[in-house]
Motif scaffolding. Structure first.
Motif, PDB file in Angstrom:
ATOM      1  N   LEU A  26       4.407   2.161   3.487  1.00 14.53           N
ATOM      2  CA  LEU A  26       3.083   1.994   4.087  1.00 14.53           C
ATOM      3  C   LEU A  26       3.130   1.175   5.366  1.00 14.53           C
ATOM      4  CD1 LEU A  26       1.033   1.381   0.831  1.00 14.53           C
ATOM      5  CD2 LEU A  26       1.451   3.511   1.994  1.00 14.53           C
ATOM      6  N   ILE A  75       6.305  -0.613  -2.110  1.00 17.36           N
ATOM      7  CA  ILE A  75       5.141  -0.316  -1.256  1.00 17.36           C
ATOM      8  C   ILE A  75       5.509  -0.485   0.215  1.00 17.36           C
ATOM      9  CG2 ILE A  75       2.740  -0.930  -0.750  1.00 17.36           C
ATOM     10  CD1 ILE A  75       2.613  -2.154  -3.577  1.00 17.36           C
ATOM     11  N   GLY A  76       6.197  -1.589   0.507  1.00 17.50           N
ATOM     12  CA  GLY A  76       6.513  -1.926   1.897  1.00 17.50           C
ATOM     13  C   GLY A  76       7.362  -0.877   2.601  1.00 17.50           C
ATOM     14  N   PHE A 112      -2.545   0.304  -9.109  1.00 12.25           N
ATOM     15  CA  PHE A 112      -2.030   1.028 -10.279  1.00 12.25           C
ATOM     16  C   PHE A 112      -0.701   0.405 -10.694  1.00 12.25           C
ATOM     17  CE2 PHE A 112      -4.831   4.407  -8.683  1.00 12.25           C
ATOM     18  CZ  PHE A 112      -5.364   4.917  -9.870  1.00 12.25           C
ATOM     19  N   LEU A 135       1.078   4.070  -2.201  1.00 11.35           N
ATOM     20  CA  LEU A 135      -0.330   3.813  -1.889  1.00 11.35           C
ATOM     21  C   LEU A 135      -1.111   3.463  -3.162  1.00 11.35           C
ATOM     22  CD1 LEU A 135      -2.616   3.904   0.142  1.00 11.35           C
ATOM     23  CD2 LEU A 135      -2.651   6.365  -0.050  1.00 11.35           C
ATOM     24  N   LYS A 136      -0.829   4.203  -4.220  1.00  6.23           N
ATOM     25  CA  LYS A 136      -1.511   3.920  -5.480  1.00  6.23           C
ATOM     26  C   LYS A 136      -1.110   2.544  -6.018  1.00  6.23           C
ATOM     27  CE  LYS A 136      -2.501   8.531  -7.218  1.00  6.23           C
ATOM     28  NZ  LYS A 136      -2.021   9.581  -8.129  1.00  6.23           N
ATOM     29  N   GLN A 173       1.367  11.889   8.902  1.00  7.04           N
ATOM     30  CA  GLN A 173       1.135  12.200   7.491  1.00  7.04           C
ATOM     31  C   GLN A 173       1.325  13.697   7.257  1.00  7.04           C
ATOM     32  OE1 GLN A 173      -1.971  10.281   5.374  1.00  7.04           O
ATOM     33  NE2 GLN A 173      -2.487   9.051   7.125  1.00  7.04           N
ATOM     34  N   SER A 174       1.726  14.018   6.029  1.00  3.14           N
ATOM     35  CA  SER A 174       1.916  15.424   5.720  1.00  3.14           C
ATOM     36  C   SER A 174       0.565  16.102   5.583  1.00  3.14           C
ATOM     37  CB  SER A 174       2.701  15.585   4.424  1.00  3.14           C
ATOM     38  OG  SER A 174       1.968  14.999   3.395  1.00  3.14           O
ATOM     39  N   ASP A 233      -4.714  15.250  -9.257  1.00  3.42           N
ATOM     40  CA  ASP A 233      -3.427  15.444  -8.569  1.00  3.42           C
ATOM     41  C   ASP A 233      -2.824  16.801  -8.934  1.00  3.42           C
ATOM     42  OD1 ASP A 233      -3.645  12.991  -7.436  1.00  3.42           O
ATOM     43  OD2 ASP A 233      -2.306  11.966  -8.835  1.00  3.42           O
ATOM     44  N   ASN A 244      -3.766   5.403   5.508  1.00  5.92           N
ATOM     45  CA  ASN A 244      -3.249   5.553   4.139  1.00  5.92           C
ATOM     46  C   ASN A 244      -4.342   5.838   3.112  1.00  5.92           C
ATOM     47  OD1 ASN A 244      -0.493   5.389   4.545  1.00  5.92           O
ATOM     48  ND2 ASN A 244      -0.550   3.170   4.694  1.00  5.92           N
ATOM     49  N   MET A 248      -0.344   0.069  -4.168  1.00  6.94           N
ATOM     50  CA  MET A 248      -1.069  -0.874  -3.318  1.00  6.94           C
ATOM     51  C   MET A 248      -2.503  -1.049  -3.828  1.00  6.94           C
ATOM     52  SD  MET A 248      -3.455  -1.108  -0.724  1.00  6.94           S
ATOM     53  CE  MET A 248      -3.659   0.483   0.024  1.00  6.94           C
ATOM     54  N   LEU A 249      -3.095   0.050  -4.329  1.00  9.35           N
ATOM     55  CA  LEU A 249      -4.479  -0.026  -4.803  1.00  9.35           C
ATOM     56  C   LEU A 249      -4.587  -0.703  -6.163  1.00  9.35           C
ATOM     57  CD1 LEU A 249      -5.779   3.503  -3.780  1.00  9.35           C
ATOM     58  CD2 LEU A 249      -6.273   1.340  -2.659  1.00  9.35           C
ATOM     59  N   GLN A 262       3.139  -8.300   4.683  1.00  8.95           N
ATOM     60  CA  GLN A 262       3.494  -7.594   3.438  1.00  8.95           C
ATOM     61  C   GLN A 262       3.956  -8.557   2.351  1.00  8.95           C
ATOM     62  OE1 GLN A 262       6.355  -4.630   4.620  1.00  8.95           O
ATOM     63  NE2 GLN A 262       4.794  -3.287   5.501  1.00  8.95           N
ATOM     64  N   SER A 302      -2.282  17.992   4.098  1.00  9.43           N
ATOM     65  CA  SER A 302      -2.759  18.093   2.723  1.00  9.43           C
ATOM     66  C   SER A 302      -4.267  18.322   2.733  1.00  9.43           C
ATOM     67  CB  SER A 302      -2.440  16.786   2.001  1.00  9.43           C
ATOM     68  OG  SER A 302      -3.065  16.738   0.770  1.00  9.43           O
ATOM     69  N   ARG A 360       5.185   8.299  -0.870  1.00  4.93           N
ATOM     70  CA  ARG A 360       4.186   7.594  -0.062  1.00  4.93           C
ATOM     71  C   ARG A 360       2.871   7.424  -0.844  1.00  4.93           C
ATOM     72  NH1 ARG A 360       3.496   7.171   5.618  1.00  4.93           N
ATOM     73  NH2 ARG A 360       1.323   6.875   6.167  1.00  4.93           N
ATOM     74  N   GLN A 361       2.474   8.511  -1.490  1.00  4.01           N
ATOM     75  CA  GLN A 361       1.231   8.449  -2.254  1.00  4.01           C
ATOM     76  C   GLN A 361       1.359   7.502  -3.450  1.00  4.01           C
ATOM     77  OE1 GLN A 361      -0.909  12.179  -2.796  1.00  4.01           O
ATOM     78  NE2 GLN A 361      -1.219  11.577  -4.926  1.00  4.01           N
TER      79      GLN A 361
END
Lengths: 251, 737
Positions: B737, B733-734, B649, B643-644, B365-366, B392, A95, B646-647, A51, B368, B639-640
């Motif tokens: 995830l 993030i850490g 954003f 994740l974003k 995970q929840s 969203d 994820n 991480m991608l 990380q 959805s 969490r989401q």
């Protein structure tokens, strides 16, 4: 062959608020096109190291250098740009964004980078999904996929922007044996075409794919061993070799 | 179990506090208003019984006792009469005030004063017209104001005339004074009161000359009118608050359950049954309701008395009375609150039944999915940030629908309250059926009329004027006021047909033609004071400025002196200047709305105060709710969001998406409120004022007001959402995830 460093880690330490030291003074080079695996006992700091190298977390001290840039000093905007352009990430729990379809999940980082037109991004995503055997699932909801399929979607997503490095944290941890092997095969195939991969795993089968294994213990690099590139026909010999070394490390 | 309930309460502190506050506010307002309103109604009924008041009080301008004539009528049970005097006196700022003087103390709740003294209705003191010790001149006699009396019926400002009581000796000396007119009061009790006041005493031969200055049905309506309107507005706001409270409960439960899936699964793994899990949630949320309710009941001991005092003042009374809490109201509100909350809680808890340890712990995970309404990120042409935000939003439409409904309903409430305020501000005359005529000038003959008008015009420019003749006619056995104007006032609008061109044509108000079930073109027989049977043709209908509006307009020869002239000024605000500055012998200027002025001011102040209070409350509570929704959305989406990040954003992009999502919900809420306002707003307001005894409410809120209120809400919501979205920056993030 001369190894070219793509990431340099210098004196990296990580300590949490409760004074719990996870990593201490790590110095490390990640080489271009290498398949590096990080192993070690539970709580050794494997995932924390991954990380911190991949900018998912900030080290308490030390530096992570990528193309002469210290990643620990970047602003939120530059860090985001680095994440979308230079790296891909695969997680144990996939994820994926659940309310997006398979294709949308894969395309999203591509749309975000804006280096290609929307049409080009969609085409590349479709190509990646075809390569991973998921072309018929492109418009499906994530919830309708099996664990192995989800992880392959995650691989496609991580590769959409052709990142320089692919990070993977226990990518086979939540998968059954067959799916795990499929995912490892995909990763190996990518590495063989020049993709740099850094992977954390507990799984010996996964570790066999590496050409370099780092063994972490008590927050420090305890062992660093190079292997010949993976060859499926030499699996038995390699397994013995890796197992022997890992046992030597106290695994 | 206790520990679990405690953990649920502490785990959702913000929601629990909000539920307590909303339950407290809604139940407090409902208990307070209903208790005070009920007390107001019962005080009227008690007063009516205590004073043994009549069904009708007839005033007839004659020296003869009319009791004998009235006694012989079919529906009359009992009649008693008393002579009285109508006279003009000078009040505050030299304004003319018409007083109805009497020496009768058997029907008024007052002791007769000594000679040369007068006792006045108490509201004449509170409105600043007179004070103790003032001298009132009637003709060449001077009377001293000895004091004020409070009569809950005949001493109320709702009563048609301002009243004064004098001794019998004083009364006899005043009869001969210049400016005093002898009149007879007849207190009539009926065998059976008709529903329609126009049908009262229609068999009385002198009915067209009799003025019904009080009838039980009207005065009860008038007496409870203001408290009813005020109570209804407050109750409406309380219902909104209660509705919002239910939204918060549902929202808190749905979000809480989504967040607590692991916790619920753990409880189940440890052996708790689904019923026990539900019981824990029901207990935690009902406890919050009960806490708010108990505090509200305790506080309503004080607030009910304050509200009653407020209603009491609205009716023109100043004496302080104490009321006790209405147990029936308290019980009803308690049952309603807890019952509805329980229903909402149980409905919201259905989801917990489907949570199984296996499904939750499988991948952590929840649950959805893509939702009922899908929006394709690939095919749409929207910019990425808006596209993702919209996707969203669609995915969480149920979650945001609560936000939308709350904003929509709050905005709707604000617009309604603002419209009501606007209506009472500018159109209170028509609401109360008062003619929109600034002043009426009375001259003994027509010769000095023109000169007087010129003098007035020089003082304050006149917009329009003309003479009026007023009388009463009998049409289809109902007593109808008939007007003859020298020309139709511009405020009158012909709705169909045309204005009368000769003495045999009749124009009816739209309200009257509907009530009497007549048609334009129809011939009718009318009884006037000159003729027992005149055939007339209905040639059209008109919208009256007087919204009570059961009246007619004709050119029929009334054989009455044309000594009344209506005057509308270019600037109504100049009216006081005119009344104070105009003096001419034998010419009398009267502000015909003066008698209702204090009442109107009280109403306007009360409605304005209420409107402002409700608007502020609306903004505060909607702000609180927007914050809660915003806060919780980020909490459940950490969490989401990680994740974003991480991608790739950036924080700014995520905040923008988040603002867009709230913007979509807000826009939908605004749209919803505007639709509600357009289609049911006027219907609801009309219903409200009708319940309060008023007739018609056709006020439109100016567009600028709409825009200001909407902008205020958008500004507030944006500020709150932006403030809540700062939490996005803190997400690492850490950690997720």
């Amino acid at each position: 062959m001369i190894e070219k460093s793509i990431i340099q880690v210098k004196n990296l330490s990580k300590r949490y608020d409760d004074n719990n030291q996870i990593l201490e003074g790590i110095d490390l080079d990640i080489f271009e096109s290498a398949f590096t695996v990080i192993m070690g006992p539970s709580g050794a700091g494997k995932s924390t190291l991954l990380q911190n190298i991949s900018t998912m977390d900030q080290p308490t001290s030390g530096h992570v250098i990528f193309e002469d840039q210290d990643l620990t000093k970047l602003s939120d905007k530059s860090l985001s740009r680095f994440r979308r352009k230079e790296i891909g990430f695969i997680f144990q729990s996939f994820n994926l964004i659940e309310h997006l379809s398979v294709l949308e999940n894969v395309c999203l980082p591509g749309f975000l980078l804006k280096s290609k037109t929307k049409k080009q991004v969609i085409q590349r995503a479709k190509d990646l999904l075809t390569g991973l055997g998921l072309e018929t699932h492109a418009n499906q909801a994530i919830n309708h996929l099996s664990g192995g399929q989800k992880q392959r979607v995650a691989i496609a997503r991580s590769l959409i922007n052709q990142p320089k490095i692919l990070f993977a944290d226990e990518p086979t941890g939540a998968l059954d044996s067959t799916s795990g092997i499929e995912v490892l095969d995909n990763l190996t195939l990518n590495n063989q075409s020049g993709q740099t991969i850094v992977m954390v795993t507990h799984d010996l089968k996964a570790a066999l794919r590496a050409d370099r294994i780092l063994f972490i213990k008590d927050g420090q690099i305890y062992g660093d061993r190079r292997f010949t590139p993976y060859d499926a026909s030499q699996l038995k010999t390699r397994r013995a070799e890796v197992e022997a070394w890992l046992l030597e490390m106290g695994w | 179990m206790q520990k679990i309930i405690k953990s649920l309460i502490l785990g959702q502190k913000a929601f629990m506090v909000t539920i307590v506050i909303l339950t407290f506010l809604s139940s407090l307002t409902m208990i307070t208003v209903l208790t005070a309103y009920q007390a107001n109604v019962s005080h009227y009924q008690t007063a009516y019984r205590t004073h043994k008041l009549p069904d009708i009080l007839v005033k007839q301008d004659t020296q003869q006792d009319v009791a004998a004539d009235l006694k012989g009528l079919k529906n009359v049970k009992r009649v008693s009469s008393a002579p009285s005097l109508m006279t003009q006196v000078e009040g505050k700022d030299k304004q003319n005030i018409t007083l109805l003087l009497s020496d009768d103390t058997s029907h008024f709740n007052v002791q007769a004063p000594s000679n040369h003294e007068i006792v006045l209705a108490s509201y004449l003191e509170s409105t600043g017209n007179f004070k103790r010790g003032d001298a009132i001149q009637i003709g060449d006699k001077n009377l001293t104001v000895k004091g004020f009396y409070e009569d809950q019926l005949l001493g109320s400002p709702l009563f048609k005339y301002k009243q004064g009581i004098v001794s019998q000796t004083t009364f006899n000396t005043l009869i001969a004074q210049k400016g005093s007119q002898m009149t007879q009061l007849a207190f009539v009790n009926l065998v059976k009161a008709p529903k329609n006041s126009e049908k009262l005493l229609t068999d009385y031969h002198d009915r067209l000359k009799a003025d019904l200055i009080y009838d039980k049905g009207y005065i009860q309506k008038a007496y409870t009118m203001l408290p009813t309107i005020v109570a209804l507005v407050i109750i409406l706001a309380a219902i909104f608050l209660f509705g919002i409270c239910q939204f918060v409960i549902r929202f808190a439960l749905v979000s809480g359950i989504a967040k607590d899936r692991k916790k619920i699964a753990t409880f189940k793994t440890l052996g708790m049954s689904g019923r026990q899990v539900k019981l824990a949630y029901v207990s935690a949320f009902l406890l919050s309701n009960i806490a708010g309710l108990v505090v509200a009941i305790l506080a309503s001991f004080v607030t009910s008395n304050l509200a009653f005092k407020f209603f009491w003042h609205l009716n023109g009374f100043t004496s302080v009375r104490h009321i006790s809490l209405n147990i029936v109201v308290v019980l009803a509100i308690t049952l309603l609150m807890l019952g509805l909350s329980m229903m909402i809680i149980l409905l919201s808890l259905k989801e917990t039944g489907s949570i199984s340890p296996a499904s939750v712990f499988q991948d952590g995970q929840s649950k959805s999915n893509q939702g009922k309404f899908n929006f394709n990120l690939i095919k749409n042409p929207l910019p990425l940030q808006i596209g993702v935000a919209f996707k969203d939003y669609i995915q969480k439409i149920g979650h945001y629908m609560t936000f939308t409904l709350v904003i929509g309903l709050f905005l709707f409430l604000s617009l309604m309250i603002a419209t009501l305020n606007q209506g009472f501000k500018g159109h209170v005359d028509s609401l109360f059926g008062l003619p929109k005529v600034d002043v009426v000038m009375r001259t003994p003959d027509n010769t000095i009329r023109g000169e007087a008008l010129q003098q007035i015009n020089a003082l304050t420019p006149i917009k329009s004027s003309g003479y009026i003749q007023e009388t009463k006619v009998l049409l289809k056995n109902e007593v109808i006021p008939l007007h003859r104007y020298s020309k139709m006032p511009s405020e009158m609008k012909v709705l169909s047909g045309h204005t009368p061109k000769n003495q045999h044509e009749l124009l009816l108000s739209s309200n009257l033609i509907k009530t009497l079930k007549l048609k334009v073109g129809q011939k009718v027989h009318v009884k006037t004071q000159l003729s027992n049977n005149t055939e007339m043709t209905i040639v059209g209908t008109y919208q009256t400025i007087n919204n009570l509006g059961k009246e007619a307009y004709s050119l029929v020869d009334l054989d009455l002196p044309m000594n009344s002239t209506y005057i509308n000024l270019k600037s109504t605000s100049q009216k006081d200047k005119l009344l104070a500055g105009f003096h001419r012998d034998n010419v009398q200027l009267t502000d015909i709305s003066a008698s209702s002025k204090s009442l109107i001011t009280t109403i306007q102040t009360a409605v304005k105060l209420l409107a402002n209070m409700i608007l502020i409350l609306t903004l505060v509570i909607s702000g609180l709710f927007v914050y809660l929704v915003s806060y919780l959305t980020i909490e459940t989406e950490k969490r989401q969001l990680a994740l974003k990040k991480m991608l790739g954003f950036t924080n700014v992009q995520l905040k923008i998406q988040y603002l867009f999502r709230s913007g979509f919900a807000l826009a939908l809420g605004i749209g919803l409120s505007l639709i509600l306002d357009k289609f049911i707003g006027s219907f609801l307001l009309n219903g409200l004022v009708n319940l309060g005894g008023l007739t018609q409410f056709s006020v439109q809120l100016p567009l600028s007001y709409d825009i200001v209120i909407i902008l205020l809400l958008v500004f507030e919501s944006s500020l709150i959402v932006a403030s809540a979205s700062r939490r996005i920056t803190k997400i690492k993030i850490g950690d997720f995830l």
